[in-house]
Design a protein around this motif. Structure first.
Motif, mmCIF file in Angstrom:
data_model
loop_
_atom_site.group_PDB
_atom_site.id
_atom_site.type_symbol
_atom_site.label_atom_id
_atom_site.label_comp_id
_atom_site.label_asym_id
_atom_site.label_seq_id
_atom_site.Cartn_x
_atom_site.Cartn_y
_atom_site.Cartn_z
ATOM 1 N N LYS A 168 -28.335 -7.940 0.657
ATOM 2 C CA LYS A 168 -28.031 -8.927 -0.376
ATOM 3 C C LYS A 168 -29.327 -9.566 -0.881
ATOM 4 O O LYS A 168 -30.197 -9.953 -0.096
ATOM 5 N N ASN A 207 -30.846 -12.506 -3.835
ATOM 6 C CA ASN A 207 -30.617 -13.534 -4.845
ATOM 7 C C ASN A 207 -31.571 -13.286 -6.005
ATOM 8 O O ASN A 207 -32.750 -12.962 -5.796
ATOM 9 N N GLN A 209 -23.548 -18.926 -7.863
ATOM 10 C CA GLN A 209 -23.676 -19.157 -6.433
ATOM 11 C C GLN A 209 -22.356 -19.687 -5.883
ATOM 12 O O GLN A 209 -21.601 -20.362 -6.585
ATOM 13 N N GLU A 252 -26.089 -13.296 -7.139
ATOM 14 C CA GLU A 252 -26.309 -12.431 -5.980
ATOM 15 C C GLU A 252 -26.128 -10.976 -6.374
ATOM 16 O O GLU A 252 -25.256 -10.644 -7.183
#
Length: 355
Positions: A288, A290, A335, A308
């Motif tokens: 993952k 950001n 988010q 994400e």
């Protein structure tokens, strides 16, 4: 009379079992293109570590109900055969979207399979599913899909039907955290049939695929959740038209909610009995990230400037000489909202009599 009824029931059961002859891999028509499904990460309960996306509606239409962010996904898998007299490279793909609304969550996914390998010949098809899911309570979710599709070769055919799903989620069950029970009834309608495709039993003509009224039931939850490390497990049982049993088990690990390792095992009794073995576990990994797009005013106006991205890869030996290698990207816009709303009964500057 009891003997006659009993004999008739036995003949009916025998006829149903004999008639069950989908193409090899036909039950996983909608799952081979996605790395999460290949690695056993997806299940009727949303995986060992709960992470549903648009592709989840291919297993249980109730899974997206609790998602609060728009999701986009694109996935690709290549089924590579090592048999000389067959199609060596067989591509599959899917792309989908998940949109949470006030009343319910809407999802849609387009899936394409172009697999003509000797070990797993499911033809060339395009399939579309769309569904709605709703949280009835904090623990219970339900969902409904509609689907259609077109089999382009070796025979032209079409599919049209619906799926139903249910999910029950608990904070804990004994030592298991985030325990979930899921049930779905899939493929309620007209599905594909092609006598040109080889069936599981090569001595008989192939039958419908995926099988009508396929019931899936499963349980999943977290076994460990300590200092940023999570370990979860899932177990599913599938009964295609009550004529076969398919078992799926998954084990997942999460490190700091950034790196996800996945192992899965699939056991299809009818395929194994007819010599189509698939015993090696699948493996997968997801990471993952950001990312931000602060200079994009459109994304910023929708609070999507920070989002994400999850990049996934997986491998599975579908059969002894067929290797499935898949990869994909999932984007969650914005988010996750972890701050509860603040409710004020009056402004700080207002005077309240008696206080």
């Amino acid at each position: 009379m009891k003997k006659i009824i009993g004999t008739a029931a036995q003949f009916l059961l025998a006829a149903m079992v004999f008639a069950y002859n989908p193409p090899v891999g036909g039950q996983s028509l909608f799952l081979v293109s996605n790395p999460d499904q290949l690695s056993g990460a997806g299940s009727v309960c949303g995986g060992a570590i709960f992470a549903p996306g648009p592709d989840s509606i291919a297993l249980n239409p109730a899974l997206p109900a609790m998602e609060d962010r728009i999701q986009l996904n694109a996935d690709f898998s290549a089924l590579v055969s090592t048999v000389a007299q067959t199609s060596v490279f067989n591509p599959t793909f899917d792309t989908g979207i998940l949109i949470p609304l006030k009343m319910f969550t809407v999802s849609g996914i387009l899936n394409g399979d172009f697999c003509n390998a000797q070990e797993m010949n499911i033809g060339n098809s395009l399939n579309f599913r769309t569904g709605i899911a709703k949280s009835v309570t904090e623990r219970i979710s339900v969902g409904l899909n509609l689907y259609t599709g077109f089999l382009m070769s070796p025979d032209a055919d079409w599919a049209l039907g619906a799926d139903l799903g249910f999910l029950y989620r608990m904070p804990s069950l004994g030592f298991i955290k985030d325990a979930r029970l899921g049930v779905s009834v899939m493929n309620l309608g007209k599905n594909y049939t092609s006598e040109s495709l080889p069936g599981i039993n090569t001595t008989a003509l192939s039958d419908l695929f995926p099988s009508i009224a396929t019931i899936k039931a499963g349980v999943a939850g977290l076994l460990l959740d300590v200092r940023g490390f999570k370990l979860g497990a899932s177990f599913d049982i599938t009964t295609p038209t009550f004529q076969n049993l398919v078992f799926d088990a998954g084990l997942q690990m999460s490190i700091k909610d950034v790196v996800f390792l996945k192992v899965g095992e699939n056991f299809d009794i009818a395929e194994v009995v007819n010599g189509h073995t698939n015993f090696l576990p699948s493996v997968g990994i997801s990471v993952k990230f950001n990312f931000s797009a602060a200079n994009n005013e459109y994304l910023k106006s929708h609070s999507w400037d920070k989002s994400e991205m999850i990049v996934s890869g997986a491998w599975q030996q579908k059969y002894e000489t067929l290797q499935a290698i898949g990869g994909g990207v999932r984007i969650k816009l914005g988010q996750k909202d972890t701050v509860p709303p603040v409710i004020k009964l009056w402004d700080d500057d207002d005077e309240v009599l008696g206080l």
